[in-house]
Design a protein around this motif. Structure first.
Motif, PDB file in Angstrom:
ATOM      1  N   VAL A 125       0.856  -1.196   0.000  1.00 64.16           N
ATOM      2  CA  VAL A 125       0.000   0.000   0.000  1.00 64.16           C
ATOM      3  C   VAL A 125       0.895   1.250   0.000  1.00 64.16           C
ATOM      4  CG1 VAL A 125      -1.808   1.267   1.236  1.00 64.16           C
ATOM      5  CG2 VAL A 125      -1.828  -1.233   1.217  1.00 64.16           C
ATOM      6  N   PHE A 126       1.963   1.191   0.829  1.00 63.35           N
ATOM      7  CA  PHE A 126       2.917   2.308   0.849  1.00 63.35           C
ATOM      8  C   PHE A 126       3.467   2.539  -0.569  1.00 63.35           C
ATOM      9  CE2 PHE A 126       7.429   3.336   0.756  1.00 63.35           C
ATOM     10  CZ  PHE A 126       7.434   4.585   1.359  1.00 63.35           C
ATOM     11  N   ARG A 127       3.830   1.443  -1.237  1.00 64.74           N
ATOM     12  CA  ARG A 127       4.438   1.573  -2.577  1.00 64.74           C
ATOM     13  C   ARG A 127       3.419   2.102  -3.594  1.00 64.74           C
ATOM     14  NH1 ARG A 127       8.466  -3.688  -2.391  1.00 64.74           N
ATOM     15  NH2 ARG A 127      10.152  -2.535  -1.376  1.00 64.74           N
ATOM     16  N   GLN A 128       2.163   1.718  -3.431  1.00 67.82           N
ATOM     17  CA  GLN A 128       1.131   2.223  -4.336  1.00 67.82           C
ATOM     18  C   GLN A 128       0.983   3.734  -4.198  1.00 67.82           C
ATOM     19  OE1 GLN A 128      -0.744   0.915  -6.834  1.00 67.82           O
ATOM     20  NE2 GLN A 128       0.722  -0.743  -6.588  1.00 67.82           N
ATOM     21  N   PHE A 129       1.154   4.228  -2.978  1.00 64.92           N
ATOM     22  CA  PHE A 129       1.043   5.678  -2.797  1.00 64.92           C
ATOM     23  C   PHE A 129       2.268   6.382  -3.384  1.00 64.92           C
ATOM     24  CE2 PHE A 129       1.170   9.747  -0.567  1.00 64.92           C
ATOM     25  CZ  PHE A 129      -0.083  10.217  -0.936  1.00 64.92           C
ATOM     26  N   VAL A 130       3.430   5.737  -3.306  1.00 65.38           N
ATOM     27  CA  VAL A 130       4.621   6.300  -3.956  1.00 65.38           C
ATOM     28  C   VAL A 130       4.354   6.415  -5.466  1.00 65.38           C
ATOM     29  CG1 VAL A 130       7.056   5.878  -4.531  1.00 65.38           C
ATOM     30  CG2 VAL A 130       6.244   5.472  -2.202  1.00 65.38           C
ATOM     31  N   ARG A 131       3.733   5.369  -6.023  1.00 64.53           N
ATOM     32  CA  ARG A 131       3.423   5.384  -7.461  1.00 64.53           C
ATOM     33  C   ARG A 131       2.484   6.559  -7.791  1.00 64.53           C
ATOM     34  NH1 ARG A 131      -0.516   4.192 -10.434  1.00 64.53           N
ATOM     35  NH2 ARG A 131      -1.749   3.402  -8.710  1.00 64.53           N
ATOM     36  N   LEU A 132       1.501   6.747  -6.930  1.00 67.53           N
ATOM     37  CA  LEU A 132       0.539   7.844  -7.157  1.00 67.53           C
ATOM     38  C   LEU A 132       1.254   9.211  -7.127  1.00 67.53           C
ATOM     39  CD1 LEU A 132      -3.002   7.974  -5.690  1.00 67.53           C
ATOM     40  CD2 LEU A 132      -1.553   9.954  -5.402  1.00 67.53           C
ATOM     41  N   CYS A 133       2.156   9.377  -6.156  1.00 69.57           N
ATOM     42  CA  CYS A 133       2.908  10.644  -6.062  1.00 69.57           C
ATOM     43  C   CYS A 133       3.830  10.825  -7.265  1.00 69.57           C
ATOM     44  CB  CYS A 133       3.715  10.696  -4.771  1.00 69.57           C
ATOM     45  SG  CYS A 133       2.682  10.841  -3.324  1.00 69.57           S
ATOM     46  N   ARG A 134       4.315   9.696  -7.767  1.00 68.74           N
ATOM     47  CA  ARG A 134       5.149   9.757  -8.977  1.00 68.74           C
ATOM     48  C   ARG A 134       4.333  10.324 -10.134  1.00 68.74           C
ATOM     49  NH1 ARG A 134       6.688   4.080  -9.164  1.00 68.74           N
ATOM     50  NH2 ARG A 134       5.621   4.027 -11.137  1.00 68.74           N
ATOM     51  N   GLU A 135       3.082   9.875 -10.239  1.00 67.09           N
ATOM     52  CA  GLU A 135       2.216  10.371 -11.320  1.00 67.09           C
ATOM     53  C   GLU A 135       1.960  11.862 -11.185  1.00 67.09           C
ATOM     54  OE1 GLU A 135      -1.341   8.076 -12.063  1.00 67.09           O
ATOM     55  OE2 GLU A 135      -0.286   6.227 -11.563  1.00 67.09           O
ATOM     56  N   LEU A 136       2.000  12.347  -9.952  1.00 67.55           N
ATOM     57  CA  LEU A 136       1.815  13.789  -9.720  1.00 67.55           C
ATOM     58  C   LEU A 136       3.135  14.563  -9.822  1.00 67.55           C
ATOM     59  CD1 LEU A 136      -0.683  13.553  -6.749  1.00 67.55           C
ATOM     60  CD2 LEU A 136      -1.097  14.831  -8.849  1.00 67.55           C
ATOM     61  N   ASP A 137       4.192  13.845 -10.194  1.00 64.74           N
ATOM     62  CA  ASP A 137       5.513  14.452 -10.360  1.00 64.74           C
ATOM     63  C   ASP A 137       6.034  15.061  -9.053  1.00 64.74           C
ATOM     64  OD1 ASP A 137       7.689  14.881 -11.926  1.00 64.74           O
ATOM     65  OD2 ASP A 137       7.060  16.869 -12.611  1.00 64.74           O
ATOM     66  N   LEU A 138       5.725  14.423  -7.939  1.00 66.16           N
ATOM     67  CA  LEU A 138       6.171  14.954  -6.644  1.00 66.16           C
ATOM     68  C   LEU A 138       7.575  14.465  -6.272  1.00 66.16           C
ATOM     69  CD1 LEU A 138       2.860  14.719  -4.553  1.00 66.16           C
ATOM     70  CD2 LEU A 138       3.857  16.695  -5.702  1.00 66.16           C
ATOM     71  N   TYR A 139       8.063  13.463  -6.980  1.00 68.06           N
ATOM     72  CA  TYR A 139       9.429  12.978  -6.736  1.00 68.06           C
ATOM     73  C   TYR A 139      10.364  13.548  -7.799  1.00 68.06           C
ATOM     74  CZ  TYR A 139       7.773   9.480  -3.375  1.00 68.06           C
ATOM     75  OH  TYR A 139       7.235   8.856  -2.283  1.00 68.06           O
ATOM     76  N   GLY A 140      11.509  14.088  -7.357  1.00 71.35           N
ATOM     77  CA  GLY A 140      12.487  14.604  -8.311  1.00 71.35           C
ATOM     78  C   GLY A 140      13.210  13.473  -9.024  1.00 71.35           C
ATOM     79  N   ARG A 141      13.420  12.344  -8.319  1.00 69.93           N
ATOM     80  CA  ARG A 141      14.053  11.134  -8.860  1.00 69.93           C
ATOM     81  C   ARG A 141      15.473  11.401  -9.354  1.00 69.93           C
ATOM     82  NH1 ARG A 141      10.400   7.724 -12.632  1.00 69.93           N
ATOM     83  NH2 ARG A 141      10.114   9.596 -13.840  1.00 69.93           N
ATOM     84  N   GLU A 142      16.155  12.366  -8.707  1.00 72.08           N
ATOM     85  CA  GLU A 142      17.548  12.655  -9.059  1.00 72.08           C
ATOM     86  C   GLU A 142      18.485  12.345  -7.893  1.00 72.08           C
ATOM     87  OE1 GLU A 142      17.458  16.747 -10.111  1.00 72.08           O
ATOM     88  OE2 GLU A 142      16.514  16.354 -12.061  1.00 72.08           O
TER      89      GLU A 142
END
Ligand code: SF4
Length: 485
Positions: A125-142
């Motif tokens: 469930v935690f990982r699913q929310f990370v995925r959702l935030c990724r879709e909102l571009d909330l992670y810089g991923r750098e």
């Protein structure tokens, strides 16, 4: 003039007709509802997603998951509603919970059983929310920052034993036993036979010490049988942490935080007392959660381990970890290793006397680190007649130890020198989640026992932290829109 008066409590239709009227469009429970309804709970590993044909109908795991997420999300704000008993109370009196659960009122045992039975699924469930935030571009991923903190377990320090403590306690008991036995002998030798009450008191003390000794010897035997370094009686998976942490007995919680908005990209809980050896595992899982091929990771010097740095690079992660000062030469007043210049072209070191030290032999680091080797660089002939030898070594010659793949660490040192600001970004990024989480968790303490349960508990805590952060960043409507896709 009169004060403003409320309505008569016995008046009918005082409240709006629908529970829905109490929950505004920006209320987080609307997002919890949409988020959980959008999850594939079966794939996440939840039990009883399909209702059973036999027996009494049970609760839908989706409803109980919503209740737990609500409890963790509001823990810091609504008087600590993480425990199953507190959650049950909220189903009766809290309009947001009544809305969320559509007036279902599971008892605390059902709520507690749900957490126990589904503890492994909360990570998904935690990982699913990370995925959702990724879709909102909330992670810089750098750039991600990895750090650990110790969180107290349900286990007091006096119910936890290490070999060293047991040895010390047993020695102390033997000394006291000797003293009391001598006092008994003296009392026996006394013409008067000693005072009867004090002799009886000594007998009691000796009996109680012997009992204690037996118990401690049993604990020592358990450690010998299991090969473990520590024994915790209340929560056997918890460990005595370093005294500097003020946690006593607890767990080591690791998080990887994305530096764009301080959102957690990965979280893990371990029984390891030290952070050493946990970097690659945490960073690799974070990289996978963020669905990126390459990422930079920064961590403090407690993570400096060559195998981990190597594993990070192999996984497409560029590490930034400062080197700890573990030099014994400096402490003993001899030239530190940094005074010896490595020359990659000739694979030699130039020492302070200008002599060349070449590889002489190779040895493994330790049995616990198979496949990791050190090379010893020496120049025995030069050392023999060297005027600087007193300042260099207490032996006949000086050896400089070098990991076979130490050039990788030297590249990392160059990277750090080129980007000194990453260490500040590390500190700023990890302080926010750890500070918030510890405050929410009431002095930072787990409610459950055993590693598997504690991992489930922390997955919910990290999920709640990320949800709070995402709500602050983009608001409820944007989150609901992504969850409903
Ligand atoms: S003792 Fe050996 S290694 Fe040290 S400075 Fe002298 S020659 Fe160099």
């Amino acid at each position: 003039m009169a004060h403003i008066s409320g309505e008569d409590r016995s008046q009918l239709l005082l409240l709006p007709d629908a529970v829905d009227d109490y929950v505004g469009p920006d209320n987080p429970v609307r997002f919890i509802d949409a988020f959980v309804d959008g999850l594939d709970l079966e794939a996440a590993g939840f039990h009883r997603v399909e209702p059973s044909d036999k027996g009494r109908p049970g609760y839908d795991p989706a409803d109980l998951l919503k209740l737990y997420i609500y409890g963790y999300l509001n823990y810091g704000y609504l008087n600590r509603i993480r425990s199953s008993r507190r959650l049950e109370v909220e189903t009766h009196r809290n309009l947001e919970v009544i809305w969320l659960l559509r007036q279902l009122k599971p008892d605390f045992k059902t709520i507690a059983d749900f957490r126990r039975d589904n503890r492994g699924a909360f990570r998904a469930v935690f990982r699913q929310f990370v995925r959702l935030c990724r879709e909102l571009d909330l992670y810089g991923r750098e750039l991600i920052a990895v750090d650990g903190t110790r969180i107290k377990a349900v286990n007091n320090r006096d119910r936890s034993f290490t070999r060293a403590n047991l040895k010390k306690d047993l020695q102390r008991i033997d000394e006291r036993l000797d003293r009391y036995l001598n006092q008994m002998n003296e009392a026996d030798a006394d013409d008067a036979g000693g005072r009867v009450d004090s002799v009886a008191h000594l007998h009691d003390k000796i009996a109680s010490l012997r009992n204690r000794k037996e118990t401690l010897e049993r604990h020592r035997q358990t450690l010998d049988d299991t090969g473990e370094a520590q024994l915790s009686l209340t929560d056997p998976d918890s460990r005595s942490m370093h005294s500097g942490t003020r946690v006593g007995v607890g767990y080591n919680v690791q998080i990887a935080v994305d530096t764009k908005h301080n959102l957690i990209a990965e979280q893990q809980v371990h029984s390891n007392v030290s952070d050493l050896g946990l970097l690659a595992e945490t960073a690799t899982a974070a990289r996978e959660n963020l669905a990126t091929c390459e990422i930079d990771v920064v961590a403090d010097r407690g993570y400096y381990k060559i195998e981990d740095i190597e594993a990070c690079e192999a996984a497409g992660i560029t590490p930034y970890v400062p080197k700890p000062d573990r030099s014994t030469a400096k402490r003993s007043g001899h030239f530190p290793k940094s005074e010896f210049q490595y020359d990659a072209a000739t694979d030699t070191y130039r020492c302070p006397a200008g002599e060349r030290l070449a590889p002489l032999y190779r040895r493994s680091v330790s049995k616990s680190r198979p496949g990791t080797y050190l090379l010893a660089y020496t120049n025995i002939a030069a050392c023999r007649g060297c005027g600087l030898r007193q300042r260099c070594t207490k032996n006949l010659y000086r050896s400089i130890m070098r990991f076979e793949n130490e050039s990788m660490m030297e590249r990392m040192a160059d990277r750090l020198a080129a980007r000194p600001e990453v260490m500040d970004r590390r500190r700023e990024s990890v302080e926010h989640p750890f500070g918030s989480i510890k405050q929410w968790m009431g002095q930072g303490a787990f409610l459950t026992r055993r590693l598997a349960n504690v991992r489930g508990e922390f997955s919910l805590t990290a999920l709640a932290y990320n949800m709070r952060r995402a709500i602050d960043l983009v608001g409820i409507p944007a989150l609901i829109a992504v969850a409903a896709r």
